[in-house]
Design an enzyme around this catalytic site. Structure first.
Site, PDB file in Angstrom:
ATOM      1  N   GLY A 104       5.104 -10.135  -4.534  1.00  0.00           N
ATOM      2  CA  GLY A 104       4.641 -10.529  -5.852  1.00  0.00           C
ATOM      3  C   GLY A 104       3.485  -9.681  -6.332  1.00  0.00           C
ATOM      4  O   GLY A 104       3.158  -8.649  -5.752  1.00  0.00           O
ATOM      5  N   ASP A 157       3.087  -3.647  10.383  1.00  0.00           N
ATOM      6  CA  ASP A 157       3.480  -3.043   9.104  1.00  0.00           C
ATOM      7  C   ASP A 157       2.454  -1.990   8.700  1.00  0.00           C
ATOM      8  O   ASP A 157       2.095  -1.880   7.541  1.00  0.00           O
ATOM      9  CB  ASP A 157       3.597  -4.129   8.037  1.00  0.00           C
ATOM     10  CG  ASP A 157       4.379  -3.643   6.824  1.00  0.00           C
ATOM     11  OD1 ASP A 157       5.087  -2.615   6.933  1.00  0.00           O
ATOM     12  OD2 ASP A 157       4.258  -4.268   5.764  1.00  0.00           O
TER      13      ASP A 157
END
Ligand SMILES: Nc1ncnc2c1ncn2[C@@H]1O[C@H](COP(=O)(O)OP(=O)(O)OP(=O)(O)O)[C@@H](O)[C@H]1O
Length: 415
Positions: A26, A136
């Site tokens: 988002g 990540d």
């Protein structure tokens, strides 16, 4: 109803400013904390599209995130639900390492590179000591504050909010930083995956371009082996037992010096230890910090003396949030992500290809070299290394307010 009122009050604490960008889950806004005057970054995570809503594990993991405090980890200041979205409030950071690497006006001295790597490894060593994996790591997840301090950020959140029908696939670019054991489908990965990614970032700092730009998992392994040599089973005994192992044609390792002509001997020695194939033998983040590279001249540059990219432009009124359809202020930073492989290595010498599946992720911009065989992104891994995450029981809205209180996620009314 009482719950709604409460969340609105908390949401009112933050004065939303311009959109900073949009990631996997988002939009991220700049905002002012009206209680403290502090500038913050609020990541708004859509929950509406997730049938299961916020589940118990997600809340627990957010709580854990809040407790993960170190000078080299981005601070999660607050978390609250508002209008069907979960808002995560982070300390605001001026720029990120991707912008530094990409800025052609910036010269990175050996001391600067050492400083960026040292701060990255400090953040990692801290997480690993707490049995937490990042998983990540990539340059745009290494945020840089106004004082030059680098902090690990964007813990992916797929580990928490992952859903098979998620619409965003930014994740593919993390492939370039993915360790070979992950590419061979290991289920029992450890902190070595982060060290491998840090090695890729170290290489990128030296080269000023991504080191190994694979266009699929198979191609990624081909690129790794072409650059670092195909591992022999004696070098990495567990390799042949990995779920997705396929035999690659043997390619000898070119001298690392030929790939990094201007790096120091100490830099190359550390790089080769971080790029060790067998994760059991790979140097740890803590050991890497103790490598002589960090004590030999030139010493790491003081963070406040590190070069900074040119500031982003000032926001216009039209950039401000008007409920829906925000304007993204920083599109150029995404441009690197759709760049076709540049002068990478050609040696994809696999003997057979792997069937690619999992075409479920549909939001792919034109030019994405999107791999379709990626597992769901999992970034901040709170499980003990090597253990599969537990199934996630979901909670309904009636349970939610109770759990929120129980987990002390600061849903209470501010004083
Ligand atoms: N704490 C922060 N301070 C300032 N800017 C931030 C902060 N966190 C994120 N941003 C900015 O918001 C934008 C979106 O970030 P986000 O972490 O959601 O996704 P991303 O890192 O661009 O992509 P991905 O989700 O694939 O990792 C980026 O431009 C990022 O630099």
């Amino acid at each position: 109803m009482a719950e709604l009122d409460l969340s609105k009050k908390v949401a009112d604490r933050y004065l939303k400013r311009e959109v900073l960008g949009e990631g996997t889950y988002g939009v991220v806004y700049k905002a002012i904390d009206t209680e403290t005057g502090q500038t913050v970054a609020i990541k708004k995570i859509r929950l509406g599209k997730q049938k299961e809503g916020v589940n118990f594990t997600a809340l627990r993991e957010i709580k854990l995130l809040k407790e993960l405090k170190s000078p080299h980890i981005i601070e999660l200041i607050d978390a609250f639900p508002h209008k069907g979205n979960l808002h995560l409030v982070f300390e605001f950071m001026e720029t990120d390492l991707e912008a530094v690497i990409r800025d052609r006006n910036i010269f990175l001295s050996p001391g600067d590179i050492k400083s960026f790597l040292q701060m990255t490894l400090k953040g990692l060593a801290f997480c690993h000591k707490k049995w937490v994996l990042h998983r990540d790591m990539k340059p745009n997840n290494l945020l840089i504050g106004s004082n030059g301090q680098l902090k690990l950020a964007d813990f992916g959140l797929a580990r928490i909010f992952g859903s098979p029908d998620r619409r965003f696939t930014h994740q593919v670019f993390a492939r370039w930083y993915r360790a070979p054991e992950l590419l061979f489908g290991t289920k029992q990965y450890g902190s070595g995956v982060d060290v491998w990614a840090a090695a890729c970032i170290f290489a990128e700092l030296l080269l000023r371009r991504p080191f190994l730009q694979g266009s699929s998992d198979i191609d990624q392994l081909g690129k790794i082996f072409a650059a670092l040599g195909t591992p022999s089973p004696s070098q990495w005994p567990d390799m042949v037992y990995l779920p997705d192992y396929v035999e690659y044609q043997y390619v000898p390792a070119p001298p690392l010096r030929s790939l990094f002509p201007v790096a120091s001997d100490d830099a190359l020695d550390l790089l080769s230890k971080m790029f060790t194939y067998d994760p059991k033998v790979r140097i740890s983040a803590q050991q890497a910090l103790e490598h002589r590279y960090f004590t030999s001249a030139p010493l790491p540059t003081d963070p406040d003396k590190l070069p900074r990219p040119a500031p982003k432009r000032e926001p216009k009124a039209s950039d401000f949030d008007s409920h829906e359809g925000p304007t993204v202020l920083s599109p150029p930073r995404k441009s690197r992500r759709v760049m076709p492989g540049r002068d990478g290595f050609e040696g994809n010498s696999l003997q057979r290809d792997k069937v690619e599946d999992n075409v479920g992720n549909s939001r792919q911009s034109a030019g994405d070299n999107t791999g379709k065989n990626d597992p769901a992104p999992m970034s901040l891994d709170f499980s003990v290394f090597g253990l599969k995450p537990p199934n996630r029981p979901t909670i309904n809205s009636a349970d939610r307010s109770h759990l929120k209180r129980k987990l002390d996620l600061e849903f209470q009314q501010p004083e």
